[in-house]
Enzyme design. Sequence first.
Site, PDB file in Angstrom:
ATOM      1  N   HIS A  94       0.764  -1.111  -0.169  1.00 23.21           N
ATOM      2  CA  HIS A  94      -0.064  -0.092  -0.045  1.00 23.21           C
ATOM      3  C   HIS A  94       0.679   1.203   0.092  1.00 23.21           C
ATOM      4  O   HIS A  94       2.000   1.389   0.749  1.00 23.21           O
ATOM      5  CB  HIS A  94      -0.730  -0.168   1.057  1.00 23.21           C
ATOM      6  CG  HIS A  94      -1.658   1.083   1.254  1.00 23.21           C
ATOM      7  ND1 HIS A  94      -2.846   1.370   0.465  1.00 23.21           N
ATOM      8  CD2 HIS A  94      -1.460   2.636   2.005  1.00 23.21           C
ATOM      9  CE1 HIS A  94      -3.506   2.506   0.935  1.00 23.21           C
ATOM     10  NE2 HIS A  94      -2.530   3.277   1.578  1.00 23.21           N
ATOM     11  N   ASP A 173     -15.401   2.040   7.345  1.00 19.09           N
ATOM     12  CA  ASP A 173     -14.512   2.883   6.723  1.00 19.09           C
ATOM     13  C   ASP A 173     -15.051   3.577   5.680  1.00 19.09           C
ATOM     14  O   ASP A 173     -14.771   4.891   5.497  1.00 19.09           O
ATOM     15  CB  ASP A 173     -13.223   2.249   6.357  1.00 19.09           C
ATOM     16  CG  ASP A 173     -12.233   3.081   5.533  1.00 19.09           C
ATOM     17  OD1 ASP A 173     -11.864   3.944   6.403  1.00 19.09           O
ATOM     18  OD2 ASP A 173     -11.840   2.983   4.492  1.00 19.09           O
ATOM     19  N   ARG A 180     -15.164  12.003   7.113  1.00 19.36           N
ATOM     20  CA  ARG A 180     -14.236  12.777   7.461  1.00 19.36           C
ATOM     21  C   ARG A 180     -13.806  13.665   6.391  1.00 19.36           C
ATOM     22  O   ARG A 180     -13.088  14.926   6.645  1.00 19.36           O
ATOM     23  CB  ARG A 180     -12.841  11.904   7.730  1.00 19.36           C
ATOM     24  CG  ARG A 180     -12.963  11.032   8.860  1.00 19.36           C
ATOM     25  CD  ARG A 180     -12.086   9.794   8.823  1.00 19.36           C
ATOM     26  NE  ARG A 180     -10.656  10.128   8.701  1.00 19.36           N
ATOM     27  CZ  ARG A 180      -9.694   9.217   8.028  1.00 19.36           C
ATOM     28  NH1 ARG A 180     -10.245   8.391   7.643  1.00 19.36           N
ATOM     29  NH2 ARG A 180      -8.550   9.695   7.833  1.00 19.36           N
ATOM     30  N   SER A 195      -7.895   3.237   8.853  1.00 14.81           N
ATOM     31  CA  SER A 195      -8.636   3.203   7.663  1.00 14.81           C
ATOM     32  C   SER A 195      -8.045   2.397   6.776  1.00 14.81           C
ATOM     33  O   SER A 195      -8.332   1.396   6.200  1.00 14.81           O
ATOM     34  CB  SER A 195      -8.836   4.635   7.118  1.00 14.81           C
ATOM     35  OG  SER A 195      -9.511   4.716   5.854  1.00 14.81           O
ATOM     36  N   LYS A 199      -8.696  -2.025   5.605  1.00 15.97           N
ATOM     37  CA  LYS A 199      -8.904  -2.573   4.553  1.00 15.97           C
ATOM     38  C   LYS A 199      -7.815  -3.930   4.034  1.00 15.97           C
ATOM     39  O   LYS A 199      -8.107  -4.658   3.525  1.00 15.97           O
ATOM     40  CB  LYS A 199      -8.986  -1.622   3.517  1.00 15.97           C
ATOM     41  CG  LYS A 199     -10.228  -0.830   3.376  1.00 15.97           C
ATOM     42  CD  LYS A 199     -10.269   0.551   2.564  1.00 15.97           C
ATOM     43  CE  LYS A 199      -9.184   1.690   3.202  1.00 15.97           C
ATOM     44  NZ  LYS A 199      -9.569   3.044   2.628  1.00 15.97           N
TER      45      LYS A 199
HETATM   46  N1  URA Z   1      -6.318   6.303   2.624  1.00 14.95           N
HETATM   47  C1  URA Z   1      -7.214   5.771   3.279  1.00 14.95           C
HETATM   48  O1  URA Z   1      -7.745   4.625   2.760  1.00 14.95           O
HETATM   49  N2  URA Z   1      -7.646   6.282   4.489  1.00 14.95           N
HETATM   50  C2  URA Z   1      -7.351   7.364   5.043  1.00 14.95           C
HETATM   51  O2  URA Z   1      -7.583   7.724   5.746  1.00 14.95           O
HETATM   52  C3  URA Z   1      -6.423   8.193   4.303  1.00 14.95           C
HETATM   53  C4  URA Z   1      -6.034   7.484   2.952  1.00 14.95           C
END
Ligand code: URA
Length: 439
Positions: A94, A173, A180, A195, A199
Site C-alpha cells: 500500500h 470505513d 472525514r 482506515s 482494508k
Molecule cells: N487512505 C485511506 O484509505 N484512508 C485514509 O484515511 C487516508 C488515506
Amino acid sequence: MAQHHHDEQHEPFDAVDVIRTKRDRGRLSPEEIDWVVDAYTRGVVADEQMSALAMAILLNGMDRAEISRWTAAMIASGERMEFSRLTRPTADKHSTGGVGDKITLPLAPLVAACGVAVPQLSGRGLGHTGGTLDKLEAIPGWRAALTNAEMMAQLEDVGAVICQAGSGLAPADRKLYALRDVTGTVEAIPLIASSIMSKKIAEGTGALVLDVKVGSGAFMKDEGQARELARTMVALGTDAGVRTVALLTDMSTPLGLTAGNALEVRESVEVLAGGGPADVVELTVALAREMLEGAGRTDVDPADALRDGRAMDVWRRMIAAQGGDPGAPLPVARHQEQVLAPADGVVVGLDALAVGVAAWRLGAGRARKEDPVQAGAGVELHARPGAVVRAGEVLMTLHTDTPERFDRARAALAEAVTVAPEGSRPPERPLVIDRIAAD
Ligand code: URA
C-alpha cells in the site's frame, strides 16, 4: 451525567457520553469502540455525532490499544477475504499516494513472477494523486470490477490481480472516510492508520509492505508525522498477524518522468521491458524485495525477473485476464504544449505537488468522486533534478483533450522548476529514507 435522547431501548452506550470522554482526553473502552463503530454503520450514531467524535480523536488522539480495537471494529463491519487455499503465499503493498506513483503496475506482476501471489485491492484517485484503477483503465478493454471468485481464480492462475475493492470490505470505513472528507478530520493519524489497515487486514494478505511517502507531493509533508503513521500501521498489521514493514520514501519530486494515466502505463511497461527511469526501477525492486521477504522468499532476486522478461509475461497475462489488450496502442491526448527552460543552468528542484496539480488540472484526476478522468492527460517530464539545461530547451510536455485547461496547468507549474547556475547541484535526497519494522 445526564442521559440523552435515548430513542433506542437496547443500545448499551450513549453517543454523547462517548464523545464527551474523548473530548475530555479520556480513553475509550474496547466495548465503547466496538459499539460506536457498529452503531455508526447501522445508522444509530448520527453523522453529526461521528463528526464530533472524529474531531475529538483528531485533537486528542488514541493510544495503541484504542487504535487496534478501532481497526478491529472496522474490519468486523464487513467481510474478510481468505487466501489460505492458494498454493502460493500472498503479499501486498500500500502506498500513501504520490505524484507519478505508478509502482503498483510493474510491482504486482514482478512479485508474482517470483512466486508470491499479489491480491492488490486498489482505489481511484482523488485530488492531485492518481489512482491505480484510473491508470489501468487507460488500457483498452481492462475492467476493474471482479467477483471474489474471479479474483481467486486469477490469483491461482496468473498470480497477480489488481482490482477494485468490493463493497463488502470494511463498510464502516467507507462511510467514515466520506464523513472525514467533509469535516476536516482526514488528517488524524489514528484514523488514517485504522482506515488503511482495516482494508488491508480484511483483504487477507499474509505480508504487507507500506510505502509511506514524505514531501510536498505526499499526504504527510512532514517526516516526523510520516514516521508516526508508518510506526502506527506497522504495529496494527503486526498485532493482526500480518507480517508488515514500511519504507519511508521521498515524494518531494515526482516518481519517474510521467504523471497521468496512459502516460504512467507506458512508463510502467518500459520498466517491465527492462528499461524505464532509474528511480521507478529502484523503488519497484526495493518494494518487491520487502514483499518477497515478508512472504518468506529470500531466495529469489526480483531484479532478475525484471531483466529477463518474466515480469512482463505476468503483466500481459494479468491485463488480458481482466479483459485488457496488453498490445493495444494507449490513448494519446488530442493536444500538447511544451514548458521551456527559463535559463541556462542545472535543474535543482522539481516540485512534486506542482506537477501533480498540473496533471490533475489537465484532466488526469478528478475533483469529485463522480467525475470522469481523461486517459491521455498529464505531464511528461524531460528533465529531472541534476539535469543541465539550456534556455528554451523543452522541460515538460503537457497533454490534454481540453486545451482550455493549459493556462491553469501552467499556473500550477509557475514555481515548479528551479534552475540554478551551472555547477550547482540538487540537494542529495535518498529515495528510500528509512525502513520501519515491528519493534
Ligand atoms: N487512505 C485511506 O484509505 N484512508 C485514509 O484515511 C487516508 C488515506
